[in-house]
Design an enzyme around this catalytic site. Structure first.
Site, PDB file in Angstrom:
ATOM      1  N   ASN A  22       0.825  -1.201   0.000  1.00 44.54           N
ATOM      2  CA  ASN A  22       0.000   0.000   0.000  1.00 44.54           C
ATOM      3  C   ASN A  22       0.860   1.251   0.000  1.00 44.54           C
ATOM      4  O   ASN A  22       0.719   2.097  -0.861  1.00 44.54           O
ATOM      5  CB  ASN A  22      -0.926  -0.045   1.213  1.00 44.54           C
ATOM      6  CG  ASN A  22      -1.808  -1.285   1.102  1.00 44.54           C
ATOM      7  OD1 ASN A  22      -2.547  -1.435   0.150  1.00 44.54           O
ATOM      8  ND2 ASN A  22      -1.642  -2.205   2.047  1.00 44.54           N
ATOM      9  N   SER A  57       7.366  -0.949   0.019  1.00 42.53           N
ATOM     10  CA  SER A  57       7.806  -1.985  -0.924  1.00 42.53           C
ATOM     11  C   SER A  57       8.541  -3.045  -0.122  1.00 42.53           C
ATOM     12  O   SER A  57       9.007  -2.784   1.001  1.00 42.53           O
ATOM     13  CB  SER A  57       8.758  -1.379  -1.954  1.00 42.53           C
ATOM     14  OG  SER A  57       9.948  -0.993  -1.276  1.00 42.53           O
ATOM     15  N   ASP A  88      -7.069  -7.679   4.776  1.00 40.11           N
ATOM     16  CA  ASP A  88      -6.556  -7.745   3.409  1.00 40.11           C
ATOM     17  C   ASP A  88      -6.192  -9.175   3.022  1.00 40.11           C
ATOM     18  O   ASP A  88      -5.181  -9.432   2.374  1.00 40.11           O
ATOM     19  CB  ASP A  88      -5.315  -6.823   3.291  1.00 40.11           C
ATOM     20  CG  ASP A  88      -4.982  -6.524   1.838  1.00 40.11           C
ATOM     21  OD1 ASP A  88      -3.893  -5.959   1.591  1.00 40.11           O
ATOM     22  OD2 ASP A  88      -5.798  -6.896   0.967  1.00 40.11           O
TER      23      ASP A  88
END
Ligand SMILES: COc1ccc(-c2cccc3nc(Nc4ccc(N5CCN(C)CC5)cc4)nn23)cc1
Length: 299
Positions: free
Chosen positions: A27, A30, A144
């Site tokens: 989001n 990385s 998620d």
């Protein structure tokens, strides 16, 4: 205290962290593959390093929370926390985790479709249930759960691998209302999350149902949840996708059964997609039902 820190195996020194490649973009951060090589002879271990990209104060605070959550989790079905690396001088830090060489389930499934039968898919489902059951027991809501966030240790072992959106349930409530929407993956979200930003262990169960769908479609892009939902919802104003999806679900419409998916497995998906959160099975129920399906398919 510098000497003390060097004794702490969970404190990594940035100068020994050798960048190799990018593993994925989350989001706001990385994840990179690095070798932690204090001897400088390439014998060091490979690690997955999560770092913030353009970090605002909120992002650093969320990242600190994510790191604290991961450090507190101990399960064979959750990626292992290894430590943190304080970036020299900079305000932020990097999260060091074990590296799983086979990548995410979303990439692994289509590549190994011809060697993965229903028993393997149900084994992964069972392991994800165990990880989610443990997570829920610690009062965490993942928010998620999707094949892109499940990592493959081996053909017989998967782990939940990203906690970027995980929230801690308050002591007095069994659900969490988020304020910031962010780019949430709407096609994995329960109706109450889409319409009222309410997240709970029951909304994680809804996402688990979509993950079951991904397992039995081998995460093929041609029939992915976004592709299928958009196809069934038909043409609509791009700004109204969330409303169209809520309408679609409120009408009792659901994703179709994947090709050659056992009827019992599709029934399990549908139970995870009950409109009422209270009517969805718990991860305990799901663990038992998946294990019964595993037995019925092997015998
Ligand atoms: C959202 O993106 C990520 C990426 C990596 C991770 C993560 C966290 C904690 C441990 C960990 N181990 C691996 N392994 C891994 C291996 C290969 C790949 N490749 C991605 C690109 N492909 C073209 C090749 C495989 C990705 C991840 N990824 N990973 C979590 C989320």
């Amino acid at each position: 205290d510098h000497a003390w820190e060097l004794q702490d195996p969970t404190v990594y020194e940035e100068r020994h962290l050798k960048y190799i490649s990018v593993l994925g973009k989350g989001n706001f951060g990385s994840v990179e593959l690095c070798r932690y090589d204090p001897l400088g002879d390439n014998t060091g271990e490979l690690v997955a390093v999560k770092k913030l990209q353009h970090h605002t104060v909120e992002h650093v605070r969320d990242f600190q929370r994510e790191s604290r959550i991961l450090r507190s989790l101990h399960s064979d079905f959750i990626v292992k926390y290894k430590g943190i690396c304080y970036s020299a001088g900079r305000r932020s830090f990097q999260l060091i985790m074990e590296y799983l060489p086979n990548g995410s389930l979303r990439e692994y499934l289509p590549k190994n479709q011809n060697v993965l039968g229903p028993c393997h898919l149900l084994l992964y489902a069972s392991q994800i249930c165990k990880g989610m059951l443990y997570l829920g027991s610690q009062r965490y809501v993942h928010r998620d759960l999707a094949s892109r966030n499940v990592l493959v240790e081996s053909r017989e072992h998967v782990k939940i691998g990203d906690f970027g959106l995980t929230k801690i349930l308050p002591q007095d409530k069994e659900y969490y209302v988020v304020r910031e929407k962010g780019e949430s993956p709407i096609f994995w979200h329960a109706p109450e999350s889409l319409s009222d930003s309410i997240y709970s262990r029951e909304s994680d169960v809804w996402s688990f149902g979509v993950l079951l769908y991904e397992l039995f479609t081998y995460s093929q892009r041609s029939c992915s949840p976004p592709t299928e939902y958009l196809r069934m919802m038909g043409p609509h104003n791009a700004q109204q996708t969330v409303c169209s999806l809520v309408e679609f679900l409120r009408a009792g419409k659901r994703l179709c059964t994947p090709a050659s998916c056992p009827t019992e497995v599709y029934k399990l998906m549908l139970s995870c997609w009950s409109s009422l959160p209270s009517e969805r099975p718990s991860f305990k129920d799901l663990e038992l039902q998946v294990e019964q399906l595993q037995e019925s398919l092997t015998n």
